[in-house]
Scaffold this active site. Structure first.
Site, PDB file in Angstrom:
ATOM      1  N   ARG A  39       0.824  -1.214   0.000  1.00  0.00           N
ATOM      2  CA  ARG A  39       0.000   0.000   0.000  1.00  0.00           C
ATOM      3  C   ARG A  39       0.857   1.264   0.000  1.00  0.00           C
ATOM      4  O   ARG A  39       0.455   2.289  -0.532  1.00  0.00           O
ATOM      5  CB  ARG A  39      -0.949  -0.018   1.197  1.00  0.00           C
ATOM      6  CG  ARG A  39      -2.058  -1.026   0.976  1.00  0.00           C
ATOM      7  CD  ARG A  39      -3.071  -1.050   2.083  1.00  0.00           C
ATOM      8  NE  ARG A  39      -4.275  -1.721   1.619  1.00  0.00           N
ATOM      9  CZ  ARG A  39      -5.235  -2.157   2.415  1.00  0.00           C
ATOM     10  NH1 ARG A  39      -5.135  -1.968   3.716  1.00  0.00           N
ATOM     11  NH2 ARG A  39      -6.297  -2.747   1.919  1.00  0.00           N
ATOM     12  N   LYS A 207     -19.596 -15.463   2.816  1.00  0.00           N
ATOM     13  CA  LYS A 207     -20.996 -15.104   3.071  1.00  0.00           C
ATOM     14  C   LYS A 207     -21.716 -14.522   1.858  1.00  0.00           C
ATOM     15  O   LYS A 207     -21.244 -13.607   1.223  1.00  0.00           O
ATOM     16  CB  LYS A 207     -21.048 -14.067   4.194  1.00  0.00           C
ATOM     17  CG  LYS A 207     -20.471 -14.558   5.506  1.00  0.00           C
ATOM     18  CD  LYS A 207     -20.656 -13.487   6.575  1.00  0.00           C
ATOM     19  CE  LYS A 207     -19.815 -13.815   7.788  1.00  0.00           C
ATOM     20  NZ  LYS A 207     -19.068 -12.656   8.249  1.00  0.00           N
ATOM     21  N   GLY A 364      -9.183  -7.270  -0.866  1.00  0.00           N
ATOM     22  CA  GLY A 364      -9.487  -8.201   0.226  1.00  0.00           C
ATOM     23  C   GLY A 364      -8.797  -9.544   0.095  1.00  0.00           C
ATOM     24  O   GLY A 364      -7.632  -9.630  -0.293  1.00  0.00           O
ATOM     25  N   GLY A 387     -13.449  -3.608   0.771  1.00  0.00           N
ATOM     26  CA  GLY A 387     -14.812  -3.103   0.882  1.00  0.00           C
ATOM     27  C   GLY A 387     -15.138  -2.079  -0.189  1.00  0.00           C
ATOM     28  O   GLY A 387     -16.237  -2.063  -0.745  1.00  0.00           O
TER      29      GLY A 387
END
Length: 407
Positions: A39, A207, A364, A387
């Site tokens: 990053r 999920k 992610g 996200g």
């Protein structure tokens, strides 16, 4: 939202001006040592451009989720030190203020020459003042750079309306996006809005609930939607299949049925696992050796749990990717942290590495998997935001982009 009609760092003149840059230095640390500086290196093109143009560059970022106010383990000091190593010719000063904008920061900024850098402390040390977009912090950040320029280059935080990502723009005269933001929006935006077809989207992860809107939005945009990972078992159960002890969200069975109907109605291919790798239970610890077998997706034993896609599914998904021109992948195919259960994720990463399509990895866990498994240099673009990339794929307007001035 495909193309980026925002003012960029190429459109502004920063010579002699103080420039606040919101970067994403939320790097993983172990015992105070950075384990992956991706990053930080991703932010370098924007930082170098602003320095070369004679700006006085003030960097701010969050790191982790400090729950109890300022804590040494969440300090940005290691990130500032790493930045200094990466830019040996540049003066990098770390302002160690728990209040973020304190006496150290003010003195460091006052003493800056053109081309210098000051790194502020973790913005989340200010708690709700940052995360609830408090006016105090936003104003202090703006005043620290004399209300001159704000550059947003933290795509990983663009989906949050915080003081340092959105609120601060009310207290500066000029706003722009950095190169990293530009790259993210160009890749993700073009993939979703104007893809070169065939466009294949691959969704995995545990999920269904996390990806409800993504599934619905991508079905409208893509030609083929592939579903693997833990979320596939809710779809399989919705088809009336026995899924044993596999992860299922019973509250989403109707939703999965609706999505399968939607795919059929729109003439889209929706691919689900045809075989699955099962075990007696989840590995504990996560990377422990585990006994597995591969069974057909409609023959999962009642006492077994599906933890990865099987070999036939790997071939099926790989075949779908082969003919694609654009591929977006978000979420692993199984418990990739376990060597035995990483096979499905590795197979998909390999298929993407071998295709000549534009391949975009949506942040992610899938980004972590691709990097960890050594396929990073074979992908067109690996998003820096988990996200944020998901919300972007949902078709949402991200607050951290919305607040930047249009051209």
């Amino acid at each position: 939202m495909a193309g980026l009609n925002k003012i960029t760092v190429d459109d502004i003149n920063v010579k002699g001006k103080k420039v606040l840059v919101r970067v994403d230095f939320n790097v993983p640390l172990k015992d105070g040592v950075i384990t992956n500086d991706n990053r930080i290196t991703a932010a370098l093109p924007t930082i170098k451009k602003l320095i070369a143009d004679g700006g006085k560059v003030v960097l701010c970022s969050h790191l982790g989720k400090p729950k109890n106010g300022p804590e040494a383990k969440f300090s940005l000091a290691p990130a500032a030190a790493r930045l200094q190593e990466l830019l040996p010719e540049t003066k990098v000063t770390f302002a160690a203020d728990d209040t973020v904008v304190g006496d150290n920061a003010k003195a460091a900024v006052a003493a800056m020459a053109e081309g210098d850098i000051v790194v502020l402390e973790n913005t989340r040390f200010r708690g709700a003042d940052e995360t609830k977009n408090g006016e105090n912090l936003a104003k202090e950040l703006g005043e620290l750079v004399d209300g001159e320029v704000f550059v947003m280059d933290a795509f990983g935080s663009a989906h949050r309306a915080h003081a340092s990502t959105a609120g601060v723009t009310k207290f500066v005269k000029e706003t722009a996006v950095g190169y990293l933001m530009q790259k993210e929006i160009n890749y993700l935006g073009n993939a979703v809005e104007t893809p070169v077809r065939p466009f294949v989207a691959i969704l995995g992860g545990a999920k269904v609930a996390d990806k409800l809107n993504v599934i619905s939005n991508l079905l409208e945009k893509c030609d083929t939607l592939i579903i693997g990972g833990g979320m596939a078992y809710t779809f399989l159960k919705a088809q009336g299949k026995e899924v044993g002890l596999s992860l299922v969200d019973d509250t989403k069975l109707d939703y999965c049925k609706e999505m399968m109907e939607k795919a059929e109605k729109l003439g889209k291919k929706l691919l689900l696992p045809i075989d699955t790798t099962v075990a007696a239970g989840f590995p504990d610890p996560i990377d422990a050796p585990i006994d597995v077998e591969i069974v057909k997706s409609d023959a999962i034993p009642a006492d077994k749990e599906g933890l990865d896609i099987g070999t036939e599914t790997q071939a099926l998904f790989g075949e779908a990717v082969k003919s694609a021109k654009t591929v977006v992948w978000n979420g692993p195919m199984g418990v990739f942290e376990n060597p035995t259960l990483a096979a499905g994720t590795i197979a998909v990463a390999k298929a993407l590495a071998e295709t000549d399509a534009t391949t975009i990895i949506g942040g992610g866990d899938s980004a972590a998997a691709v990097i960890q498994l050594g396929f990073a240099d074979k992908m067109s673009h690996i998003s820096t935001g988990g996200g944020a990339s998901l919300e972007y794929l949902e078709g949402k307007v991200l607050p951290g982009i919305d607040v930047i001035a249009d051209k």
